[in-house]
Write a protein that holds these residues in place. Structure first.
Motif, mmCIF file in Angstrom:
data_model
loop_
_atom_site.group_PDB
_atom_site.id
_atom_site.type_symbol
_atom_site.label_atom_id
_atom_site.label_comp_id
_atom_site.label_asym_id
_atom_site.label_seq_id
_atom_site.Cartn_x
_atom_site.Cartn_y
_atom_site.Cartn_z
ATOM 1 N N LEU A 185 0.838 -1.210 0.000
ATOM 2 C CA LEU A 185 0.000 0.000 0.000
ATOM 3 C C LEU A 185 0.867 1.252 0.000
ATOM 4 N N GLU A 186 1.853 1.290 0.873
ATOM 5 C CA GLU A 186 2.704 2.469 0.976
ATOM 6 C C GLU A 186 3.585 2.645 -0.263
ATOM 7 N N LEU A 187 4.199 1.571 -0.732
ATOM 8 C CA LEU A 187 5.064 1.664 -1.901
ATOM 9 C C LEU A 187 4.264 2.076 -3.136
ATOM 10 N N SER A 188 3.080 1.537 -3.294
ATOM 11 C CA SER A 188 2.234 1.892 -4.438
ATOM 12 C C SER A 188 1.849 3.365 -4.391
ATOM 13 N N PHE A 189 1.581 3.873 -3.203
ATOM 14 C CA PHE A 189 1.203 5.281 -3.086
ATOM 15 C C PHE A 189 2.350 6.190 -3.508
ATOM 16 N N TYR A 190 3.564 5.893 -3.055
ATOM 17 C CA TYR A 190 4.690 6.758 -3.422
ATOM 18 C C TYR A 190 5.028 6.642 -4.907
ATOM 19 N N TRP A 191 4.831 5.462 -5.487
ATOM 20 C CA TRP A 191 4.989 5.355 -6.945
ATOM 21 C C TRP A 191 3.936 6.198 -7.647
ATOM 22 N N SER A 192 2.709 6.203 -7.131
ATOM 23 C CA SER A 192 1.651 7.018 -7.755
ATOM 24 C C SER A 192 1.977 8.498 -7.673
ATOM 25 N N LEU A 193 2.625 8.930 -6.577
ATOM 26 C CA LEU A 193 3.037 10.335 -6.467
ATOM 27 C C LEU A 193 4.093 10.673 -7.517
ATOM 28 N N VAL A 194 4.969 9.714 -7.792
ATOM 29 C CA VAL A 194 5.980 9.936 -8.837
ATOM 30 C C VAL A 194 5.314 10.049 -10.207
ATOM 31 N N PHE A 195 4.329 9.175 -10.471
ATOM 32 C CA PHE A 195 3.644 9.201 -11.767
ATOM 33 C C PHE A 195 2.885 10.514 -11.983
ATOM 34 N N THR A 196 2.335 11.083 -10.923
ATOM 35 C CA THR A 196 1.533 12.307 -11.061
ATOM 36 C C THR A 196 2.342 13.571 -10.766
ATOM 37 N N LEU A 197 3.638 13.415 -10.531
ATOM 38 C CA LEU A 197 4.471 14.560 -10.172
ATOM 39 C C LEU A 197 4.391 15.701 -11.191
ATOM 40 N N PRO A 198 4.403 15.421 -12.510
ATOM 41 C CA PRO A 198 4.329 16.533 -13.469
ATOM 42 C C PRO A 198 3.007 17.299 -13.424
ATOM 43 N N PHE A 199 1.962 16.683 -12.876
ATOM 44 C CA PHE A 199 0.637 17.301 -12.887
ATOM 45 C C PHE A 199 0.225 17.849 -11.528
ATOM 46 N N ASP A 200 0.955 17.494 -10.480
ATOM 47 C CA ASP A 200 0.603 17.951 -9.142
ATOM 48 C C ASP A 200 1.021 19.403 -8.928
ATOM 49 N N VAL A 201 0.518 19.970 -7.830
ATOM 50 C CA VAL A 201 0.864 21.345 -7.476
ATOM 51 C C VAL A 201 2.354 21.424 -7.176
ATOM 52 N N LYS A 202 3.033 22.332 -7.835
ATOM 53 C CA LYS A 202 4.479 22.493 -7.643
ATOM 54 C C LYS A 202 4.728 23.613 -6.649
ATOM 55 N N ARG A 203 5.464 23.262 -5.580
ATOM 56 C CA ARG A 203 5.800 24.240 -4.559
ATOM 57 C C ARG A 203 7.295 24.536 -4.598
ATOM 58 N N LYS A 204 7.719 25.436 -3.722
ATOM 59 C CA LYS A 204 9.114 25.864 -3.757
ATOM 60 C C LYS A 204 10.080 24.748 -3.367
ATOM 61 N N ASP A 205 9.572 23.742 -2.640
ATOM 62 C CA ASP A 205 10.434 22.616 -2.259
ATOM 63 C C ASP A 205 10.239 21.442 -3.211
ATOM 64 N N PHE A 206 9.977 21.745 -4.478
ATOM 65 C CA PHE A 206 9.717 20.709 -5.479
ATOM 66 C C PHE A 206 10.895 19.740 -5.581
ATOM 67 N N LYS A 207 12.115 20.267 -5.611
ATOM 68 C CA LYS A 207 13.295 19.406 -5.726
ATOM 69 C C LYS A 207 13.453 18.529 -4.491
#
Length: 398
Positions: A185-207
């Protein structure tokens, strides 16, 4: 070539303590150990989470934002300009003054018009308030579910209460089904965050977020392969504890419920600072770095997992500095400052102020010209310096 690389990568010296080989980790009908191939399941699970998230945001979160009064700010759009658009897309989104001057000459536009165009164009790319609200809702629900799932899985496990139990029988520690699914569950969630990274809200701590996601995925994956699962489950629960409060704080901030937002922010700050700066280093880092050496001699996996944990701790310190600064501002002002990580939307207020100053300046110049002493005397009036003084471009009687 591929076979040789695979053989080299899975040498037991890299993954297991001295004296232990892969033959010692053979499974039986009653005993199951983590298998690296199991990690491949996280990819389709991650894609499933992406689909669920899209459906959730469209069907639930977005209508909910409207009902709760979350309104997107109307943004003036930049006028179509192929030359400026090409520069914006291919070279720079925030050009320097020299570049602005050059572009103004090429487009035959006033410098202020070019500055305004880039300001409005950047605002167009920024995430709307409703998008931020939807993203915060999704993450809030997941972190709450994952945190309480972790507690439910670990509450009867001895290593939750005595961290030295993490090394009892290591690495020949059987994998329990509940722990396996919690890990997936946890690993899948963090992979999903990587997949949606280009579309998510970008903040100043993006890097820093990219580094955090990469370190977390590496840590979960490596800890699974090397059977550091007991340590891994503790890391996940500690991280989810503060995230349960962070995302609801954002939600109430978008709703402009200031008192609720401020209260949740203070709770989040306390939980984050205690869990990330006290519990994490003084229990987990100490446990993996020092106590584990009482059980086995250091090996490649030992150094790698501790490197990943130290990277996470450095990120904790970075975010803690931001949080402490916000708490300090909160104590001084009595209200929470905006999220320092947020990319502040630019407005045309600065441009409007400049226009007002320019008009006032022009008003003073014009008034000075048309009210010269010669002009006044020809119309039978008193000299200006005897009769009036000037305030913001207007005449007032003395």
């Amino acid at each position: 070539m591929a076979h040789a690389l695979n053989e080299w990568l899975w040498q037991h010296e890299f993954w297991l303590p001295p004296g232990i080989t892969w033959e010692d980790m053979q499974e039986s009908e009653d005993v199951h150990y983590p298998q690296p191939r199991d990690l491949l399941l996280s990819i389709p699970f991650a894609l499933t989470l992406v689909v669920i998230r899209c459906a959730f945001e469209r069907a639930i979160a977005l209508p909910l934002s409207s009902k709760l009064g979350v309104r997107d700010k109307q943004r003036p759009k930049a006028q179509p300009n192929p030359m400026l658009e090409t520069f914006y897309s291919t070279r720079c989104k925030n050009p320097k003054e020299k570049e602005l001057v050059s572009l103004a000459k090429q487009c035959d536009l006033p410098l202020r018009k070019v500055e305004s165009w880039f300001r409005r164009r950047r605002n167009t790319d920024r995430a709307s308030l409703s998008k931020k609200f939807c993203e915060a809702c999704w993450r809030s629900i997941f972190y709450i579910i994952s945190f309480f799932t972790g507690l439910a899985v670990l509450y009867d496990k001895p290593w939750l209460w005595d961290h030295r139990e993490c090394w009892t029988g290591y690495p020949q520690q059987p994998l329990e089904p509940s722990v396996f699914w919690y890990y997936m569950l946890e690993l899948s969630f963090y992979w999903s965050l990587v997949f949606t990274l280009p579309f998510d809200v970008k903040r100043k701590d993006f890097k820093e977020q990219i580094v955090h996601h990469a370190a977390t995925i590496f840590l979960i994956s490596f800890s699974y392969c090397a059977n550091y699962i007991r340590i891994g489950t503790l890391v996940l629960v500690i991280h989810d504890a503060s995230d349960c409060f962070l995302e609801p704080t954002k939600i109430f901030n978008y709703m402009k419920w200031k008192k609720t937002c401020d209260s949740l922010f203070m709770i989040f700050s306390a939980v984050f600072l205690i869990s990330r700066l006290v519990i994490f280093p003084y229990t987990l880092l100490y446990n993996t770095y020092y106590y584990s050496m009482e059980i086995f001699q250091p090996f490649s996996g030992y150094y790698f997992v501790n490197t990943l944990l130290i990277i996470l701790q450095l990120l904790h310190i970075f975010w803690s500095c931001l949080i402490i600064h916000m708490v300090y501002k909160f104590i001084l002002k009595g209200t929470m400052e905006k999220d320092m990580r947020s990319d502040t939307e630019e407005s045309d207020k600065d441009e409007e102020r400049e226009n007002v100053r320019e008009k006032e300046k022009n008003g003073i110049t014009y008034f000075s010209n048309v009210t010269s002493n010669n002009y006044i005397q020809r119309n039978g009036s008193e000299p200006l310096n005897n009769r009036t003084h000037l305030t913001n471009g207007y005449v007032k009687e003395r």
